[in-house]
Design a protein around this motif. Sequence first.
Motif, short mmCIF file in Angstrom:
data_model
loop_
_atom_site.label_atom_id
_atom_site.label_comp_id
_atom_site.label_asym_id
_atom_site.label_seq_id
_atom_site.Cartn_x
_atom_site.Cartn_y
_atom_site.Cartn_z
N ARG A 24 -42.57 84.36 39.77
CA ARG A 24 -41.46 84.68 39.07
C ARG A 24 -41.66 86.18 38.24
O ARG A 24 -40.76 87.42 38.64
CB ARG A 24 -41.20 83.71 38.45
N SER A 25 -42.94 86.03 37.67
CA SER A 25 -43.07 87.34 36.57
C SER A 25 -43.24 89.06 37.16
O SER A 25 -43.25 89.71 36.52
CB SER A 25 -43.58 86.87 35.45
N GLY A 26 -44.13 88.43 38.52
CA GLY A 26 -44.63 89.50 38.94
C GLY A 26 -46.36 90.51 38.80
O GLY A 26 -46.88 91.26 39.22
N SER A 27 -46.39 89.52 37.53
CA SER A 27 -47.83 89.76 37.77
C SER A 27 -49.15 88.87 38.33
O SER A 27 -48.66 88.30 39.09
CB SER A 27 -47.59 88.97 36.12
N THR A 28 -49.91 90.05 38.15
CA THR A 28 -51.29 89.62 39.32
C THR A 28 -52.39 89.43 38.29
O THR A 28 -52.77 90.11 38.06
CB THR A 28 -51.98 90.92 40.34
N PRO A 29 -52.84 88.69 38.31
CA PRO A 29 -53.75 87.53 37.22
C PRO A 29 -55.03 88.57 38.36
O PRO A 29 -55.36 88.48 39.91
CB PRO A 29 -53.75 86.01 36.99
N GLY A 30 -56.37 88.35 36.64
CA GLY A 30 -57.55 88.01 37.56
C GLY A 30 -58.21 87.34 37.72
O GLY A 30 -57.79 85.98 37.26
N GLY A 31 -59.56 87.03 37.78
CA GLY A 31 -60.45 85.91 37.19
C GLY A 31 -60.75 84.70 38.03
O GLY A 31 -60.48 85.81 39.59
N GLY A 79 -68.43 83.18 39.95
CA GLY A 79 -67.89 83.20 38.62
C GLY A 79 -68.09 83.77 37.97
O GLY A 79 -66.96 84.21 37.32
N VAL A 80 -68.68 84.48 37.03
CA VAL A 80 -69.49 85.49 36.34
C VAL A 80 -68.45 86.41 36.32
O VAL A 80 -67.88 87.15 35.94
CB VAL A 80 -70.29 85.96 36.45
N ALA A 81 -69.32 86.76 38.00
CA ALA A 81 -68.13 88.91 38.71
C ALA A 81 -66.56 88.29 38.73
O ALA A 81 -65.81 89.37 38.90
CB ALA A 81 -68.46 88.66 39.97
N SER A 82 -66.09 87.45 39.02
CA SER A 82 -65.19 87.26 38.98
C SER A 82 -64.13 87.61 36.87
O SER A 82 -63.05 88.10 37.13
CB SER A 82 -64.01 86.11 39.80
N VAL A 83 -64.42 86.74 36.14
CA VAL A 83 -64.21 86.56 34.83
C VAL A 83 -64.69 88.04 34.23
O VAL A 83 -63.69 88.87 33.89
CB VAL A 83 -64.71 85.60 34.60
N LEU A 84 -65.49 88.77 34.36
CA LEU A 84 -66.36 89.94 34.39
C LEU A 84 -65.37 90.49 34.74
O LEU A 84 -64.90 92.69 33.79
CB LEU A 84 -67.80 90.02 34.40
N GLY A 85 -65.09 90.94 35.93
CA GLY A 85 -63.76 91.75 37.05
C GLY A 85 -62.73 91.54 35.78
O GLY A 85 -62.16 92.86 35.91
N ALA A 86 -62.29 90.61 35.45
CA ALA A 86 -60.83 90.94 35.16
C ALA A 86 -60.69 91.84 33.98
O ALA A 86 -60.17 91.86 33.37
CB ALA A 86 -60.05 89.23 35.01
#
Length: 172
Positions: A24-31, A79-86
């Motif tokens: 609804r907000s149009g936001s795109t999270p990382g992670g 897992g580490v790459a997705s968190v650090l990338g975000a």
Amino acid sequence: MTNLFLTGPKHIGKTTLWYRVFHRSGSTPGGYVVKRVVKDGRVVRFDLCDLATRRRAPIVYPSTLGTWDTVHSSFDTLGVASVLGAISRGSIIMMDELGDRESGSGPFARAVRLALSSPVPACGVIKMASTPFLDEIRQRPDVEVVTLTESNRSQVESHVEHWLLCTRKVLK
């Protein structure tokens, strides 16, 4: 800024609520998110999915003993790459979910701690289980954990929407 996590019984709609509010907000999270892989009507494994790169890695699969085995190396790498990338992209860090299996990965736990301490807001789902790692997260002053139930769904959804609105203002 406080990091926000939902908890509650299995299949109550915690992840669905996050998806709905982000959509609804149009936001795109990382992670990352955890997805179940179903074949012929049965769950055959769970994959960790990086939201930015769409890469997947198996994290849990059934063992021959009738239990579930954990692939800790997937937490340590993707897992580490997705968190650090975000964190590096400055996008909201989605961690769906944090549970007892994730607690067994030292590098992943360090990445989660780094994310929670970073100026980039983090959110997601935390299991109700009690482990030293999960209890540590719940006790942090920069973490708010909200329990989702059938009876408080609309109030929690409003709270998550307000949190996201405030977060987006901080990130601009």
